[in-house]
Design an enzyme around this catalytic site. Sequence first.
Site, mmCIF file in Angstrom:
data_model
loop_
_atom_site.group_PDB
_atom_site.id
_atom_site.type_symbol
_atom_site.label_atom_id
_atom_site.label_comp_id
_atom_site.label_asym_id
_atom_site.label_seq_id
_atom_site.Cartn_x
_atom_site.Cartn_y
_atom_site.Cartn_z
ATOM 1 N N ASP A 201 -2.192 4.015 2.782
ATOM 2 C CA ASP A 201 -3.413 3.755 2.016
ATOM 3 C C ASP A 201 -4.597 4.595 2.472
ATOM 4 O OD1 ASP A 201 -3.371 2.291 4.418
ATOM 5 O OD2 ASP A 201 -4.799 0.822 3.650
ATOM 6 N N LYS B 287 -5.114 -7.407 0.179
ATOM 7 C CA LYS B 287 -6.210 -7.698 1.102
ATOM 8 C C LYS B 287 -7.488 -7.850 0.295
ATOM 9 C CE LYS B 287 -7.797 -4.207 3.409
ATOM 10 N NZ LYS B 287 -8.439 -3.269 4.340
ATOM 11 N N GLU C 183 -9.640 2.615 16.795
ATOM 12 C CA GLU C 183 -8.554 1.789 17.308
ATOM 13 C C GLU C 183 -7.384 2.661 17.713
ATOM 14 O OE1 GLU C 183 -8.085 -2.283 15.354
ATOM 15 O OE2 GLU C 183 -8.275 -0.890 13.697
ATOM 16 N N GLU C 184 -6.615 2.151 18.661
ATOM 17 C CA GLU C 184 -5.430 2.875 19.111
ATOM 18 C C GLU C 184 -4.411 3.058 17.980
ATOM 19 O OE1 GLU C 184 -2.478 1.110 18.984
ATOM 20 O OE2 GLU C 184 -3.634 -0.626 18.320
ATOM 21 N N SER C 185 -4.473 2.187 16.978
ATOM 22 C CA SER C 185 -3.501 2.236 15.884
ATOM 23 C C SER C 185 -3.855 3.315 14.861
ATOM 24 C CB SER C 185 -3.424 0.871 15.214
ATOM 25 O OG SER C 185 -4.703 0.494 14.749
ATOM 26 N N ARG D 253 3.725 -5.565 20.840
ATOM 27 C CA ARG D 253 3.074 -4.305 21.156
ATOM 28 C C ARG D 253 2.660 -4.333 22.621
ATOM 29 N NH1 ARG D 253 3.035 -2.150 16.261
ATOM 30 N NH2 ARG D 253 1.893 -3.047 14.503
ATOM 31 N N ASP E 71 -1.972 7.746 6.403
ATOM 32 C CA ASP E 71 -0.939 6.741 6.132
ATOM 33 C C ASP E 71 -0.871 6.340 4.664
ATOM 34 O OD1 ASP E 71 -3.339 5.396 6.044
ATOM 35 O OD2 ASP E 71 -2.483 3.532 6.806
ATOM 36 N N ARG F 19 0.846 -9.553 4.163
ATOM 37 C CA ARG F 19 1.919 -8.560 4.027
ATOM 38 C C ARG F 19 3.266 -9.265 4.053
ATOM 39 N NH1 ARG F 19 -0.470 -3.597 7.658
ATOM 40 N NH2 ARG F 19 -2.389 -3.494 6.448
ATOM 41 N N THR G 13 -8.262 -6.662 17.876
ATOM 42 C CA THR G 13 -7.587 -5.778 16.926
ATOM 43 C C THR G 13 -7.881 -6.229 15.500
ATOM 44 O OG1 THR G 13 -5.829 -5.264 18.465
ATOM 45 C CG2 THR G 13 -5.302 -5.034 16.139
ATOM 46 N N ASP H 74 -6.214 5.055 5.374
ATOM 47 C CA ASP H 74 -7.248 4.705 6.350
ATOM 48 C C ASP H 74 -6.904 5.142 7.775
ATOM 49 O OD1 ASP H 74 -5.303 2.790 6.671
ATOM 50 O OD2 ASP H 74 -6.617 1.056 6.363
ATOM 51 N N ARG H 75 -5.620 5.441 8.027
ATOM 52 C CA ARG H 75 -5.257 5.890 9.375
ATOM 53 C C ARG H 75 -5.181 7.411 9.432
ATOM 54 N NH1 ARG H 75 -0.791 2.043 12.083
ATOM 55 N NH2 ARG H 75 -1.706 0.052 11.490
ATOM 56 N N LYS I 204 -11.657 1.876 8.172
ATOM 57 C CA LYS I 204 -11.332 3.107 8.863
ATOM 58 C C LYS I 204 -10.983 4.144 7.805
ATOM 59 C CE LYS I 204 -6.696 1.473 10.092
ATOM 60 N NZ LYS I 204 -6.607 0.034 9.828
ATOM 61 N N THR J 8 -3.460 -9.527 10.434
ATOM 62 C CA THR J 8 -4.473 -8.584 10.924
ATOM 63 C C THR J 8 -5.209 -7.943 9.754
ATOM 64 O OG1 THR J 8 -2.950 -8.074 12.729
ATOM 65 C CG2 THR J 8 -4.832 -6.623 12.468
ATOM 66 N N SER K 275 -0.205 -0.732 3.906
ATOM 67 C CA SER K 275 -0.635 0.311 4.832
ATOM 68 C C SER K 275 0.480 1.269 5.229
ATOM 69 C CB SER K 275 -1.259 -0.352 6.051
ATOM 70 O OG SER K 275 -1.822 0.618 6.871
ATOM 71 N N HIS K 276 0.794 1.289 6.509
ATOM 72 C CA HIS K 276 1.775 2.240 7.050
ATOM 73 C C HIS K 276 3.204 1.726 6.901
ATOM 74 C CE1 HIS K 276 0.576 -0.795 9.825
ATOM 75 N NE2 HIS K 276 1.700 -0.630 10.503
#
Length: 543
Positions: A279, A126, A363-365, A496, A277, A22, A344, A281-282, A376, A18, A113-114
């Site tokens: 990095d 990435k 996004e929901e995430s 999920r 988070d 990772r 997603t 972005d969340r 984001k 995604t 990320s998270h």
Amino acid sequence: MTLQIVEKGPFEGQKPGTSGLRKKTRIFMEPGYLECFVQSTFNAIGGAAGKSFVIGGDGRFFNAAAIQTILKMAAANGAARAVVGQGGILSTPAVSHLIRKRGTDGGLVLSASHNPGGIDEDFGIKYNIANGGPAPETVTAGIHAETQKIAAYRISDAADVDLNQLGSSRIEEMTVEVVDPVADYADLMETLFDFNKIRALFQGGFTLCFDAMHAVTGPYATEILQRRLGAADGSVINAIPSEDFGGGHPDPNPVWAKTLMQRMMSDDAPDFGAASDGDGDRNMIVGRHTYVTPSDSLAVLAANAHLAPAYAQGLAGIARSMPTSTAADRVADKLGVACYETPTGWKFFGNLLDAGRATLCGEESAGTGSAHVREKDGLWAVLLWLNILAERGQSVADIMRDHWACYGRNYYSRHDFEAIPTDQANALMQALEAQLDRLAGTQWSGLTVAQADSFSYLDPVDGSESHNQGLRIVFEGGGRAVLRLSGTGTEGATLRVYLEQYVDASGDHTLATDAALENVSSAMRDITALQEYIGRTEPDVKT
Ligand code: G16
């Protein structure tokens, strides 16, 4: 200094998911593993010769060492310039901004990320393209193809660059510029929001707790919220980035940001709470005694964005990922603008933003962002909320109540079933997919299935198609269950399950989320035969 050509590769499984590649950190540390992926990336973009890149990461274990390797490889591949964050630190949105501001050809972001960090945890890489956004599927597919045939990589044997020292140096013919990771980004934020108004809010006694979760946003939040906007010292907690995020999961949700949640639900809670988070972005948004789901946050931001200077002229459109609740769609309807439903992955928003079709995306995430960058952006979301709160003079709870009274409420929860044996997860998804055609009209837990399908996306800008992007079961009466396998996990499969129930503007907006979703949840369990396939019905994490 000499250029080396090292024969190595290919490695199995270097397929970007995604959001990039990772894996467990130890896998990335295997001799040649990172190098082969980076060389494959350069090969896939037509080589690095003469090009410039932004390089930075979230400071997790192996960040600095990976950056040194990438710099030496970029130089050996003939790159002209690399812009690196001091200490190897750059948040993902800051990378996106720097790529755009400096007009570089792209960038490399080191982050999982998270996901937790450390030698026994996760690492990731990435590639972002020249618009500042994650590489689209055509590019990631090209990188994957290169990883399958790579036989050698190029690297300079130059000494390490001092990443702590601001300024320029050289590796071979390549200029390495070490920059302040925060300044440009903080300046950009000042152009988008009414800092005077937000400053006045804090001067009036408004209180905030921002949990940086020992991750990359610490320095950004301290500079912007405390130094530039005047939030009280100590408003930013866990502000020093650490290699293992203080041993925690830098995932801004009620489960992993537990300390913040407890504080926001206590009697002496601050007015506003937020977390970001690994990095940066969340984001998670919490008012006093009020948790705001990411899907609701997108809807509220879209409905109120005109209160911030950058969006005063209105929105061109809104985009959300398919599993994100439909709350934003109702706002788009009312505003008379388009709402796009994408698979997603933030990469799918890039074309819509570039084409000026969407201004806000979410996004929901726990991701929200706008056209100011192509990622984001956690702190951006916090600042837009603060700007709205400053303009409206209401509490978060009041804003949510007003919003639901106007648009209705989408009760929403995501249930994650982690580390499932991959064959079990695949069997469940295949069995569900096989029965999708027959589901319409059937009844489960008192709900009738209105429609069921496998989500495909036709990009309206470049005409590209993406299939198998999640299985949807829509019920009559505003219920929906979506199932997909995560593309960011590093252990087995993560299933999920996204559950949603809409209650219209005149309905009851005070239910507990689990109660409101009970029927949808039970119907989903029966339709998928969850227990039978994975041996359990209780998720590991509910957000
Ligand atoms: C990445 C992507 C997001 C996606 C999220 C979850 O976020 O950029 O677009 O929503 O992963 O993906 P999945 O459900 O496949 O695990 P991040 O913050 O991890 O880069």
